[in-house]
Scaffold this motif. Structure first.
Motif, PDB file in Angstrom:
ATOM      1  N   PRO A 107       0.443  -1.171  -0.056  1.00  0.00           N
ATOM      2  CA  PRO A 107       0.363  -0.019  -0.443  1.00  0.00           C
ATOM      3  C   PRO A 107       0.788   1.286   0.066  1.00  0.00           C
ATOM      4  N   TRP A 108       1.909   1.340   0.825  1.00  0.00           N
ATOM      5  CA  TRP A 108       2.435   2.538   0.856  1.00  0.00           C
ATOM      6  C   TRP A 108       3.376   3.393  -0.817  1.00  0.00           C
ATOM      7  N   VAL A 109       3.441   1.966  -1.524  1.00  0.00           N
ATOM      8  CA  VAL A 109       3.901   2.484  -2.718  1.00  0.00           C
ATOM      9  C   VAL A 109       2.897   3.125  -3.914  1.00  0.00           C
ATOM     10  N   THR A 110       1.274   2.791  -3.622  1.00  0.00           N
ATOM     11  CA  THR A 110       0.826   3.172  -4.543  1.00  0.00           C
ATOM     12  C   THR A 110       0.231   4.303  -3.447  1.00  0.00           C
ATOM     13  N   VAL A 111       0.214   4.863  -1.865  1.00  0.00           N
ATOM     14  CA  VAL A 111      -0.670   5.944  -1.992  1.00  0.00           C
ATOM     15  C   VAL A 111       0.764   6.876  -2.128  1.00  0.00           C
ATOM     16  N   ARG A 112       1.673   6.392  -2.040  1.00  0.00           N
ATOM     17  CA  ARG A 112       3.356   7.485  -2.282  1.00  0.00           C
ATOM     18  C   ARG A 112       3.335   8.129  -3.926  1.00  0.00           C
ATOM     19  N   HIS A 113       2.817   7.135  -4.651  1.00  0.00           N
ATOM     20  CA  HIS A 113       2.821   7.148  -5.626  1.00  0.00           C
ATOM     21  C   HIS A 113       1.786   6.423  -6.953  1.00  0.00           C
ATOM     22  N   PRO A 114       0.647   7.479  -6.691  1.00  0.00           N
ATOM     23  CA  PRO A 114      -0.394   7.103  -7.283  1.00  0.00           C
ATOM     24  C   PRO A 114      -0.117   6.873  -8.874  1.00  0.00           C
ATOM     25  N   ASP A 115       0.661   7.346  -9.551  1.00  0.00           N
ATOM     26  CA  ASP A 115       0.974   7.066 -11.119  1.00  0.00           C
ATOM     27  C   ASP A 115       1.288   5.213 -10.807  1.00  0.00           C
ATOM     28  N   VAL A 116       1.113   4.257 -10.222  1.00  0.00           N
ATOM     29  CA  VAL A 116       1.578   3.069 -10.317  1.00  0.00           C
ATOM     30  C   VAL A 116       0.111   2.503 -10.474  1.00  0.00           C
ATOM     31  N   TYR A 121      -7.323   1.253 -11.203  1.00  0.00           N
ATOM     32  CA  TYR A 121      -7.799  -0.538  -9.639  1.00  0.00           C
ATOM     33  C   TYR A 121      -6.512   0.348  -8.360  1.00  0.00           C
ATOM     34  N   TRP A 122      -7.733   0.301  -7.551  1.00  0.00           N
ATOM     35  CA  TRP A 122      -6.762   0.236  -5.855  1.00  0.00           C
ATOM     36  C   TRP A 122      -6.820  -1.079  -5.663  1.00  0.00           C
ATOM     37  N   HIS A 123      -5.507  -0.043  -4.660  1.00  0.00           N
ATOM     38  CA  HIS A 123      -4.904  -1.473  -3.987  1.00  0.00           C
ATOM     39  C   HIS A 123      -5.692  -2.372  -3.117  1.00  0.00           C
ATOM     40  N   GLY A 124      -5.229  -3.295  -2.376  1.00  0.00           N
ATOM     41  CA  GLY A 124      -6.040  -4.317  -1.505  1.00  0.00           C
ATOM     42  C   GLY A 124      -6.559  -5.439  -2.623  1.00  0.00           C
ATOM     43  N   SER A 125      -6.023  -6.001  -3.186  1.00  0.00           N
ATOM     44  CA  SER A 125      -5.736  -7.215  -4.117  1.00  0.00           C
ATOM     45  C   SER A 125      -4.734  -6.937  -4.703  1.00  0.00           C
ATOM     46  N   ARG A 126      -4.401  -7.309  -5.586  1.00  0.00           N
ATOM     47  CA  ARG A 126      -3.297  -7.947  -5.859  1.00  0.00           C
ATOM     48  C   ARG A 126      -2.919  -7.356  -8.017  1.00  0.00           C
ATOM     49  N   GLN A 127      -2.663  -7.204  -8.204  1.00  0.00           N
ATOM     50  CA  GLN A 127      -1.765  -6.731  -9.419  1.00  0.00           C
ATOM     51  C   GLN A 127      -2.804  -5.438 -10.289  1.00  0.00           C
ATOM     52  N   HIS A 128      -2.631  -4.912  -9.360  1.00  0.00           N
ATOM     53  CA  HIS A 128      -2.749  -3.543  -8.938  1.00  0.00           C
ATOM     54  C   HIS A 128      -2.160  -2.443  -9.432  1.00  0.00           C
ATOM     55  N   HIS A 129      -1.137  -2.531 -10.592  1.00  0.00           N
ATOM     56  CA  HIS A 129      -0.198  -1.406 -11.049  1.00  0.00           C
ATOM     57  C   HIS A 129       0.004  -1.790 -12.109  1.00  0.00           C
ATOM     58  N   SER A 130       0.188  -1.012 -12.899  1.00  0.00           N
ATOM     59  CA  SER A 130       0.654  -0.543 -14.767  1.00  0.00           C
ATOM     60  C   SER A 130       2.211  -1.207 -14.913  1.00  0.00           C
ATOM     61  N   PRO A 131       1.707  -2.552 -15.447  1.00  0.00           N
ATOM     62  CA  PRO A 131       3.463  -2.741 -15.786  1.00  0.00           C
ATOM     63  C   PRO A 131       4.482  -1.939 -17.016  1.00  0.00           C
ATOM     64  N   SER A 132       3.477  -1.012 -16.735  1.00  0.00           N
ATOM     65  CA  SER A 132       3.980   0.120 -18.185  1.00  0.00           C
ATOM     66  C   SER A 132       4.660   1.840 -16.976  1.00  0.00           C
ATOM     67  N   SER A 133       3.805   1.579 -15.767  1.00  0.00           N
ATOM     68  CA  SER A 133       4.071   2.950 -15.158  1.00  0.00           C
ATOM     69  C   SER A 133       5.856   3.299 -15.118  1.00  0.00           C
ATOM     70  N   THR A 190       7.642   4.777 -12.620  1.00  0.00           N
ATOM     71  CA  THR A 190       7.394   4.964 -11.079  1.00  0.00           C
ATOM     72  C   THR A 190       7.642   2.697 -10.510  1.00  0.00           C
ATOM     73  N   TYR A 191       6.719   2.532 -11.006  1.00  0.00           N
ATOM     74  CA  TYR A 191       6.944   1.056 -10.614  1.00  0.00           C
ATOM     75  C   TYR A 191       7.625   0.289 -11.014  1.00  0.00           C
ATOM     76  N   ARG A 192       8.069   0.447 -12.024  1.00  0.00           N
ATOM     77  CA  ARG A 192       9.454  -0.416 -13.006  1.00  0.00           C
ATOM     78  C   ARG A 192      10.690   0.144 -12.573  1.00  0.00           C
ATOM     79  N   ARG A 193      10.328   1.661 -11.681  1.00  0.00           N
ATOM     80  CA  ARG A 193      11.504   1.698 -10.693  1.00  0.00           C
ATOM     81  C   ARG A 193      11.616   0.867  -9.442  1.00  0.00           C
ATOM     82  N   LEU A 194      10.806   0.689  -8.969  1.00  0.00           N
ATOM     83  CA  LEU A 194      10.738   0.446  -7.326  1.00  0.00           C
ATOM     84  C   LEU A 194      11.102  -0.924  -7.432  1.00  0.00           C
TER      85      LEU A 194
END
Length: 662
Positions: free
Chosen positions: A79-88, A98-110, A112-116
């Protein structure tokens, strides 16, 4: 044989870890997949890292003689990832996140996600690349499983870059997409968006390219992580778990980049086609790297949790399904998961060690299976099959698109052909058209609507050089951009088939289901009865479905004609001889009886034989890898195979050598 499960010690107190290892040894576990969903434990906050618990677990497993398939833990950002980085966050076709609380809620193109994710993978790889317990690497988990397509701004930017790489110029893009239709010409790549919510039909070429883009995006995420692992000095095999005929990822294009194919398989115990469908999935993943063993990375010991009703497996079914995987090329069998979860969405999912403990049918089956696998001799590598069944993901995406003459269930059709071969005990490779070559005697290409030039060349050469090719219907309709070629339809294969095309003449299909929903026709699917056209095939008759195409047999013999339906009196099956080979065209999809009749003729003409030349009794499955033959009785009663002097009870199996020795 590798034997084990996903292991999630981070979900349990440390006090149970020693007992886990002791029980694993009792069950014969050799390897576990570790840390798949552990990101929040490994990185509790932006600048916090905790590897101590993972160090202890890996050392404990190693001391117990259990290898580790170490995961990169990137499948579910905390959760801290998507709270701090909603572009994920990923977005749906309306642009809503899509919000966190499940799984695979991230964009594989983001970015920020790729950096983290890259930083997480780097730290894991550098810490454990040389640990003696680590025997393999598990990148992410079921890439794209729950959110295969997303439409957010990160995807928009990445899609534009993908198009620039693919087409080079906007003019080339406009030509490929037929952008003059409905005034869709683009002035620059920055005017292109993902195929988001639209008032009516979206450009089919754009939709097709977006599916290619998403498949490539998930693959690029795998490759990014694999490159980081290799840069850390790791030499172990690197893989990611696939999901058989998953409709959103072109696994055939992924396979060259993956060291060993791994697959997750959860058949419905109540499905009447369960045995056929599992066998098809085994052969599909085996065919991704022909001649190379693969791993069954996930299956269930008993019931799953995610169907409306989740029946248990019958006695012996787990061992039978495992034997099916081994017979079709698996060198390892794993489960989700080791210890049954006590909380969360999957707490009712079965595991190797259930909540009810070791006085259970499940535990007894797990221990018995571990002992049986440990007793197996070294197994031969999978061997080539005599039959190629053409299955192509890009064609799947295109043939089930909207605005077609009829709705096609591509996977259902391919499985139906596979079933006719499976019932006869014939081994099948499931391959792309460009992979059809001289190692096969027979190639079957149903509903190959979209044809790329390399596939065209391979199929032409196969028939011209002595193979038996069977194609149709709704085959050779568009090019790789979903555009008609000059000259109409069957322009690429028509000359070798000896036929010319007049009209599709669709029939209301026998089933629509998921295929109709993907094409936007779910309401029609629920209301439409099936329509058939009778086909006279020698002295027999069967029903044709989906299409009753109108053909001209210009340079081919007519083997069957339509006895009723919109093309009554016209050719239904044709054959053109090519030296020792031949090319067949079917203007309709035969029903089960028709498939049995047609397949019998095709096998006889091609010389493709069943395993050991045996015609298996109903309910009995034959599979072969090298000189090892697996025989499984999936039926309810005893089955006898007199050629081998075998009698198998329900769900029993046997391994024999090709010469018949046990």
């Amino acid at each position: 044989m590798l034997y084990g499960a996903d292991y999630n010690p981070d979900q349990w107190p440390e006090e149970v870890w020693d007992d886990d290892v002791a029980r694993m040894r009792e069950a014969g576990v050799t390897t576990v997949s570790l840390g798949i969903f552990a990101w929040s434990r490994l990185q509790p906050g932006p600048d916090e890292w905790d590897f101590g618990w993972l160090d202890r677990v890996i050392d404990l497993l190693h001391a117990g003689g259990i290898g580790v398939n170490l995961a990169t833990a990137t499948a579910s950002p905390p959760p801290w990832v998507t709270v701090r980085h909603p572009d994920v966050l990923a977005a749906d076709e309306n642009g809503a996140p899509y919000w966190h609380g499940s799984r695979q809620h991230h964009s594989p193109s983001s970015p920020t996600y790729r950096r983290l994710a890259a930083e997480l993978v780097r730290r894991i790889a550098e810490r454990y690349a040389h640990h003696p317990a680590v025997v393999m690497w598990h990148v992410d988990n079921e890439l794209g499983c729950h959110l295969p397509v997303e439409y957010g701004d990160s995807a928009r930017d990445a899609f534009r870059a993908w198009l620039r790489e693919r087409y080079g110029t906007v003019a080339a893009l406009d030509a490929a997409w037929g952008a003059d239709f409905w005034s869709q010409r683009y002035g620059s790549f920055d005017e292109v968006f993902p195929p988001r919510k639209a008032p009516y039909s979206r450009n089919p070429a754009q939709v097709l390219d977006y599916r290619r883009f998403m498949s490539d995006t998930w693959l690029s995420l795998f490759r990014m992580q694999a490159d980081i692992i290799r840069a850390a000095g790791a030499t172990q095999p690197i893989s990611t778990n696939m999901m058989g005929p998953f409709p959103h990822a072109d696994y055939a294009s992924w396979a060259p980049h993956i060291d060993v194919i791994t697959d997750d398989c959860y058949p419905d115990p109540s499905s009447p086609t369960r045995v056929r469908d599992i066998a098809f999935q085994r052969d599909l993943v085996r065919s991704l790297k022909r001649g190379t063993p693969w791993l069954l990375m996930e299956q269930a010991t008993d019931a799953v949790n995610w169907r409306p009703t989740n029946p248990s497996k019958r006695d012996g079914q787990l061992a039978a399904e495992t034997a099916q995987a081994i017979g079709r090329g698996a060198d390892g069998v794993f489960f989700f998961q080791w210890r049954q979860s006590r909380a969360g969405s999957e707490k009712f999912h079965s595991a190797m060690l259930p909540h009810a403990g070791t006085r259970t049918r499940t535990w007894e089956s797990v221990v018995e299976l571990g002992s049986a696998l440990a007793a197996l001799p070294e197994l031969p590598a999978p061997s080539d099959s005599p039959v190629a069944l053409v299955f192509d993901w890009e064609n799947w995406w295109a043939v089930e698109g909207a605005d077609h003459p009829g709705t096609v269930d591509y996977l259902g059709v391919v499985r139906a052909w596979y079933g006719a071969l499976h019932r006869r005990g014939v081994m099948v490779d499931v391959v792309r058209p460009e992979d059809v070559d001289g190692r096969y005697r027979l190639a079957i290409a149903p509903f190959l609507y979209l044809m790329r030039d390399p596939g065209v060349a391979a199929l032409r050469a196969f028939a011209a050089e002595g193979g038996v090719l069977a194609a149709g219907p709704f085959t050779d309709v568009v090019d790789e951009s979903d555009r008609f070629r000059d000259g109409g339809f069957l322009t690429q294969l028509g000359p070798i088939l000896g036929v010319a095309f007049e009209d599709f003449r669709p029939l209301l299909p026998p089933t629509l289901g998921d295929a109709a929903a993907r094409a936007g026709a779910a309401s029609v699917a629920a209301a439409s009865p099936a329509e058939e056209a009778a086909v006279a095939f020698g002295s027999a008759e069967f029903a044709g479905t989906f299409f009753a195409e109108a053909l001209f047999a210009d340079d081919a013999a007519v083997l069957a004609t339509f006895a009723s339906g919109p093309s009554a009196g016209r050719p239904a099956i044709t054959r053109r001889a090519h030296g020792s080979g031949s090319a067949w065209y079917l203007a309709t999809q035969p029903d089960e009886r028709g498939l049995d009749l047609v397949v019998a003729r095709l096998l006889a003409e091609s010389g493709a034989e069943s395993v050991l030349g045996i015609a298996p009794p109903p309910g009995v499955e034959l599979a072969q890898r090298g000189d090892l033959v697996t025989i499984i009785n999936h039926g309810e009663g005893e089955a006898r195979i007199p050629e081998l002097g075998l009698a198998l009870g329900p769900q029993e199996h046997a391994y024999v050598r090709q010469d018949g020795a046990a």
